[in-house]
Write a protein that holds these residues in place. Structure first.
Motif, PDB file in Angstrom:
ATOM      1  N   ARG A 193       0.724  -1.094  -0.226  1.00  0.00           N
ATOM      2  CA  ARG A 193       0.234   0.077   0.097  1.00  0.00           C
ATOM      3  C   ARG A 193       1.053   1.292   0.141  1.00  0.00           C
ATOM      4  NH1 ARG A 193      -5.375  -1.193   1.426  1.00  0.00           N
ATOM      5  NH2 ARG A 193      -5.649  -3.445   2.515  1.00  0.00           N
ATOM      6  N   GLU A 194       1.895   1.341   0.544  1.00  0.00           N
ATOM      7  CA  GLU A 194       2.727   2.391   0.640  1.00  0.00           C
ATOM      8  C   GLU A 194       4.320   2.199   0.214  1.00  0.00           C
ATOM      9  OE1 GLU A 194       2.313   4.077   4.450  1.00  0.00           O
ATOM     10  OE2 GLU A 194       0.117   4.359   4.441  1.00  0.00           O
ATOM     11  N   PRO A 195       4.650   1.861  -0.602  1.00  0.00           N
ATOM     12  CA  PRO A 195       6.020   1.671  -1.143  1.00  0.00           C
ATOM     13  C   PRO A 195       6.954   2.686  -1.087  1.00  0.00           C
ATOM     14  CG  PRO A 195       4.720   1.610  -3.080  1.00  0.00           C
ATOM     15  CD  PRO A 195       3.694   1.863  -2.037  1.00  0.00           C
ATOM     16  N   LEU A 227       0.377 -14.903  -9.554  1.00  0.00           N
ATOM     17  CA  LEU A 227      -0.968 -14.281  -9.375  1.00  0.00           C
ATOM     18  C   LEU A 227      -0.784 -12.799  -8.760  1.00  0.00           C
ATOM     19  CD1 LEU A 227      -3.947 -14.070 -10.108  1.00  0.00           C
ATOM     20  CD2 LEU A 227      -4.519 -15.054  -8.175  1.00  0.00           C
ATOM     21  N   LEU A 228      -0.063 -12.585  -7.702  1.00  0.00           N
ATOM     22  CA  LEU A 228       0.156 -11.278  -6.894  1.00  0.00           C
ATOM     23  C   LEU A 228       0.794 -10.356  -7.879  1.00  0.00           C
ATOM     24  CD1 LEU A 228       0.117  -9.521  -4.165  1.00  0.00           C
ATOM     25  CD2 LEU A 228       2.204 -10.719  -3.597  1.00  0.00           C
ATOM     26  N   ILE A 229       1.997 -10.826  -8.635  1.00  0.00           N
ATOM     27  CA  ILE A 229       2.658 -10.076  -9.736  1.00  0.00           C
ATOM     28  C   ILE A 229       1.224  -9.325 -10.614  1.00  0.00           C
ATOM     29  CG2 ILE A 229       3.968  -9.777 -11.573  1.00  0.00           C
ATOM     30  CD1 ILE A 229       5.810 -12.424 -10.194  1.00  0.00           C
ATOM     31  N   LEU A 230       0.424 -10.040 -11.218  1.00  0.00           N
ATOM     32  CA  LEU A 230      -0.387  -9.641 -12.077  1.00  0.00           C
ATOM     33  C   LEU A 230      -1.377  -8.415 -11.435  1.00  0.00           C
ATOM     34  CD1 LEU A 230      -1.779  -9.642 -14.825  1.00  0.00           C
ATOM     35  CD2 LEU A 230      -3.207 -11.635 -13.721  1.00  0.00           C
ATOM     36  N   LEU A 231      -1.742  -8.893 -10.247  1.00  0.00           N
ATOM     37  CA  LEU A 231      -2.832  -8.178  -9.472  1.00  0.00           C
ATOM     38  C   LEU A 231      -2.448  -6.766  -9.103  1.00  0.00           C
ATOM     39  CD1 LEU A 231      -4.460 -10.732  -7.209  1.00  0.00           C
ATOM     40  CD2 LEU A 231      -5.415  -9.866  -9.255  1.00  0.00           C
ATOM     41  N   ASP A 232      -0.933  -6.865  -8.687  1.00  0.00           N
ATOM     42  CA  ASP A 232      -0.234  -5.530  -8.373  1.00  0.00           C
ATOM     43  C   ASP A 232      -0.102  -4.706  -9.486  1.00  0.00           C
ATOM     44  OD1 ASP A 232       1.190  -4.034  -6.064  1.00  0.00           O
ATOM     45  OD2 ASP A 232       2.884  -4.288  -7.374  1.00  0.00           O
TER      46      ASP A 232
END
Length: 390
Positions: A193-195, A227-232
């Motif tokens: 959320r806060e990178p 899947l996390l890569i795609l969603l992010d």
């Protein structure tokens, strides 16, 4: 002096006895991360990713590009896991295999597709938060994938990445004990959320590595991490449609993939991992653009011919429907394109006569068809061997 990558802790499990596990530090890394060292690769990857987004915008319907990479991702993920479902089966051009193991593999690939579909549908509500990841995981390890456990929940048991010999003491990597998983995943979500001012692709690379080091689920972590890569990327608007998938790149560079992750967990060598990841984004974008161009060329060619095959709008609408649903029935097509059943039936029969549709069910009632030109174009583009659509 660079901080340590994490902490080795001693733990015990009544099933496996005492063991040592790695607890990674929370993101972001300390001063050892210097994004400037990968700036050239970041620029190259970003440029190619932008080109992929441009191709997607040219499509009359983004699903024309999304459907094929989605199936390719499930198929490549299945290859990483050692399953044997063919691309034709996953895409719906072949019947469900009868052999028990291959049937279970087929169901597992379909579960992967369904998990991704669910995650994409709910992404806009709250982003790829922990609740969404758990819901997608529950679908991924549903009935039909019995080797996976604890669906939709962070693990309560210790897992590990096997080494060359059996046993956790000989494991290649032992992730944190179960009690550490929840706070580590909460930390990962805070970083997502806060990178800070880190570039989006660098953030995605770090999220994937951290997720794999935590290994939060009892199984299915590889697929969930990809899947996390795609969603992010979608959540950060680096992608407009789900068109970039890294499973094939990771599978083709499997040894380097694990070596780069090991480098992060053992020596905090973030730049090497991020550079490898960025090269993957570049190569996967090039591959996706090639598929997109093949689909666009096919769509344009068939659209020019469709008037001669079927008069009126029903033929053009059926053509668009087939690019989204390459296996269909007359009734499903009529429902999707809001055209009368007789009109669609006429268009389907003309497509059959043209050789564009091939019936895969017996008889004349409840007929199902596959869209042969799309399979032919896909097989030629991705170089599928030994996966016939008959």
């Amino acid at each position: 002096m660079p901080q340590q990558p994490g902490t080795m802790v001693e733990a015990t499990d009544r099933r496996i006895g005492p063991y040592s596990a790695f607890v990674p530090n929370h993101l972001p890394p300390g001063s050892e991360l210097e994004p400037g060292r990968v700036w050239g690769r970041l620029e190259k990857a970003s440029r190619q990713l932008g080109a992929l987004c441009d191709v997607a915008r040219r499509l009359p319907n983004p699903d024309l590009l999304s459907v094929v990479p989605t199936v390719r991702e499930a198929h490549a993920s299945a290859r990483v896991e050692g399953t044997t479902t063919t691309l034709a089966e996953a895409l719906g051009f072949s019947e469900i295999p009868e052999e028990e193991q291959r049937r279970l593999d087929f169901v597992g690939v379909q579960a992967h597709l369904d998990a991704q579909t669910l995650a994409l549908a709910e992404l806009r509500i709250a982003g790829p938060d922990l609740k969404l990841l758990k819901k997608a995981h529950a679908v991924l390890v549903r009935e039909g994938a019995p080797r996976l456990g604890q669906p939709g929940r962070f693990r309560s048991l210790q897992n590990f990445v096997p080494g060359s010999t059996p046993g956790i003491q000989n494991a290649r990597y032992v992730p944190p004990p179960p009690g550490e998983v929840k706070p580590l995943m909460e930390g990962l979500d805070r970083f997502r959320r806060e990178p800070g001012d880190l570039p989006g692709l660098v953030t995605a690379a770090m999220l994937h590595a951290q997720f794999e080091m935590i290994h939060p689920f009892a199984d299915g972590n590889g697929r969930m991490g990809r899947l996390l890569i795609l969603l992010d990327l979608l959540d950060r608007d680096l992608l407009e449609h789900p068109t970039l998938f890294l499973s094939e790149y990771f599978a083709e560079h499997r040894d380097e993939y694990f070596a780069r992750l090991d480098g992060v967990s053992r020596e905090r060598r973030w730049e090497e991992w991020i550079g490898f990841f960025l090269d993957g984004v570049h190569d996967a974008s090039v591959s996706a653009i090639a598929v997109a161009d093949a689909i666009l060329d096919l769509h344009a060619r068939l659209e020019d011919e469709v008037t001669a095959v079927s008069q009126g709008a029903s033929g053009r609408e059926l053509l668009d429907h087939l690019f989204r649903h390459p296996r269909t029935s007359v009734r499903n097509a009529a429902r999707t394109i809001s055209t009368s059943l007789p009109s669609v039936n006429t268009a389907v029969n003309r497509f059959v006569d043209k050789g564009w549709l091939r019936q895969v069910t017996p008889g004349r009632r409840n007929r199902e068809f596959v869209f042969q030109p799309l399979w032919d174009a896909l097989a030629e583009t991705v170089g599928v061997d030994g996966e016939q659509s008959s």
